[in-house]
Design an enzyme around this catalytic site. Sequence first.
Site, PDB file in Angstrom:
ATOM      1  N   ARG A 177       0.230  -3.651   3.038  1.00 45.45           N
ATOM      2  CA  ARG A 177       0.462  -4.040   1.647  1.00 45.45           C
ATOM      3  C   ARG A 177      -0.816  -3.812   0.832  1.00 45.45           C
ATOM      4  NH1 ARG A 177       4.883  -3.519   2.345  1.00 45.45           N
ATOM      5  NH2 ARG A 177       6.683  -4.910   2.136  1.00 45.45           N
TER       6      ARG A 177
ATOM      7  N   GLU B 284      -8.502   4.519  -9.299  1.00 47.89           N
ATOM      8  CA  GLU B 284      -9.872   4.421  -8.763  1.00 47.89           C
ATOM      9  C   GLU B 284      -9.961   5.009  -7.357  1.00 47.89           C
ATOM     10  OE1 GLU B 284      -9.086   1.451 -11.859  1.00 47.89           O
ATOM     11  OE2 GLU B 284      -8.087   1.935  -9.967  1.00 47.89           O
TER      12      GLU B 284
ATOM     13  N   HIS C 110       3.313   5.732  -0.434  1.00 51.05           N
ATOM     14  CA  HIS C 110       4.165   4.714   0.188  1.00 51.05           C
ATOM     15  C   HIS C 110       5.216   5.354   1.096  1.00 51.05           C
ATOM     16  CE1 HIS C 110       5.917   0.406  -0.485  1.00 51.05           C
ATOM     17  NE2 HIS C 110       5.361   0.571   0.700  1.00 51.05           N
TER      18      HIS C 110
END
Length: 388
Positions: free
Chosen positions: A231, A260, A272
Amino acid sequence: MYQVKLFNKISKAGTGLLAPEKYTCADDFEDYDAVLVRSAKLHDVDFPKNLKCIARAGAGVNNIPLDKCTENGIVVFNTPGANANAVKELVICALLLSSRDIVGGANWAKTLAGNGDAIGAMAEKGKSNFAGCEIAGKTLGVIGLGAIGIKVANAALALGMEVIGYDPYLSVDAALQLQRGVRYTTELNNVFTESDYITVHVPLMDATRGIVSADAVAMMKDGVRILNFARDGLCDQKAIIDGLESGKIAAYCCDFASEEMLAQPHALCLPHLGASTAESEDNCAVMAAQEIMDYLENGTIRNSVNFPNLKVPREAKTRICIMHRNIPNLIAELSSTLAQHGINIENMGSRPRGEVAYTIMDTESELTEEIKAALKAVNGVIKFRIIL
């Protein structure tokens, strides 16, 4: 007929289990008994009063308002382990990708197109820019030994790595699945100080947010490689970026992109992909559908994240399923209320989970509206269902 609302596209391997004579599945219901969902956010959804359960075809439930569901007697299921192999394979892939600049090398090789017979020599000359290390003999620290963490630990051991695993809540069943060569520790700092590679496999909650912190990075070996396919938020982003820029962290691989992190040359961010396999989607959908059916038809709860698991053999015509507060003497009061109306309990099971509890009562008697009102009036009852 039960109505099941689909908030995402759900594999037919799961929806196909819902018999059409009992269930209707659609994405446009306004009133529905159950929800099948993957990643759709439900926090702002106004659930109908008739909603009984939500099944998440996946492990994480951050997209579901658990407190709201518990207060309204809505059971929330997830599908632990159904996507474990898919995530494990991606983590092993990331171990290798973090060890050598394979992605950079492949992208650079494409720039050689158009040089004909000179490509071989040019590749030999430039390959040293993408060299790395082998994983055999290195130490992998696994934070979290759930369904995925155990598979990763065992696979890494088979690849010749030393493995140290941390999980303060390791269950007996989980411990039995661990290969003997995996060294178990109850001290998280042991993982940080001894590992060449660290992979995180815990749920995101207040206690685990930023578990890989600046202080943790400071303890690690120089050139450590960190993987996060659990996560976003488990690894403190600033701490990771500072470590990458200083060279303390040699590589960071994750399944969550950010502006970033994408700017970091030694970070590999995937979109993902952890559970994005056909097999995983089928497995999750099948488990979620089975959980819904077992709950709606029998009152059985398994793999719930907000109510206790409970399975009671069905021994009577009518089944009363009661969600209630875990307060003293409430079961006795429920039984007494039914007895006052001439209802005999044939079979009963009850189990608490924190402040909430769940009870199943079997009876051969018919429940009138008066009896239902009496049950509902018992102090502490959240919701109850009658299954015929």
